[in-house]
Design a protein around this motif. Structure first.
Motif, short mmCIF file in Angstrom:
data_model
loop_
_atom_site.label_atom_id
_atom_site.label_comp_id
_atom_site.label_asym_id
_atom_site.label_seq_id
_atom_site.Cartn_x
_atom_site.Cartn_y
_atom_site.Cartn_z
N ARG A 44 7.16 -0.67 0.69
CA ARG A 44 8.21 0.02 -0.07
C ARG A 44 8.87 -0.94 -1.03
N ALA A 50 12.59 0.92 -7.01
CA ALA A 50 12.09 2.29 -6.82
C ALA A 50 12.57 3.19 -7.94
N LEU A 56 9.22 5.12 -4.57
CA LEU A 56 9.60 4.13 -3.58
C LEU A 56 8.38 3.32 -3.13
N PHE A 57 7.20 3.87 -3.32
CA PHE A 57 5.99 3.30 -2.76
C PHE A 57 5.09 2.66 -3.82
#
Length: 156
Positions: A44, A50, A56-57
């Motif tokens: 993350r 993000a 976020l990933f």
């Protein structure tokens, strides 16, 4: 878009598009979209990264046409709230497909508490962000202004 029984285009399908605009083949096969499936405990980004990346990933960090330039995001209280809200949304979507990921759920709960604290501090310092914030002190102050979009971005 019409094809004859042999799959060939008819005269109706041989139209041309204006310059600068493409066209899809009228008799093309159906496409099968690909959707990324994340495994448990994916890497993350931190909440600011993000918000900048739009996810976020890192595994889902694809080039987007309307991606926000990191230099456009001032380190302000409002942008910190935006980042927290964004990460909460992203984690919620992840938890929709991974409800038993205890680490992600604990992180979700942590960010919800951080957002509550940050929102309360923001409202106390700058005024209401939403209509419900405007009713927190025993009277309704939403119409008193300034409105959230009128707050200066450099309030750091």
């Amino acid at each position: 878009m019409f094809c004859n029984s042999n799959g060939n285009q008819t005269e109706e399908t041989q139209r041309t598009c204006p310059a600068g605009q493409g066209s899809l083949p009228p008799c093309g096969p159906f496409a099968v979209p690909f959707v990324v499936r994340q495994g448990p405990n994916p890497e993350r980004y931190d909440r600011t990264k993000a918000l900048e990346a739009g996810t976020l990933f890192p595994d889902l960090d694809l080039p987007f046409h309307l991606k926000v330039n990191p230099s456009q995001l001032a380190d302000s209280h409002l942008n910190q709230l935006r980042a927290l809200d964004f990460v909460i949304l992203e984690l919620g979507l992840y938890l929709d497909t991974h409800p038993y990921d205890a680490e992600a759920f604990a992180l979700f709960q942590n960010y919800v508490e951080l957002e509550k604290t940050a929102r309360a501090a923001y409202v106390e310092q700058h005024g209401p962000l939403t209509m419900t914030d405007a009713a927190l002190n025993g009277s309704y102050t939403w119409g008193d202004g300034p409105w959230p979009w009128q707050y200066p971005e450099e309030e750091g």
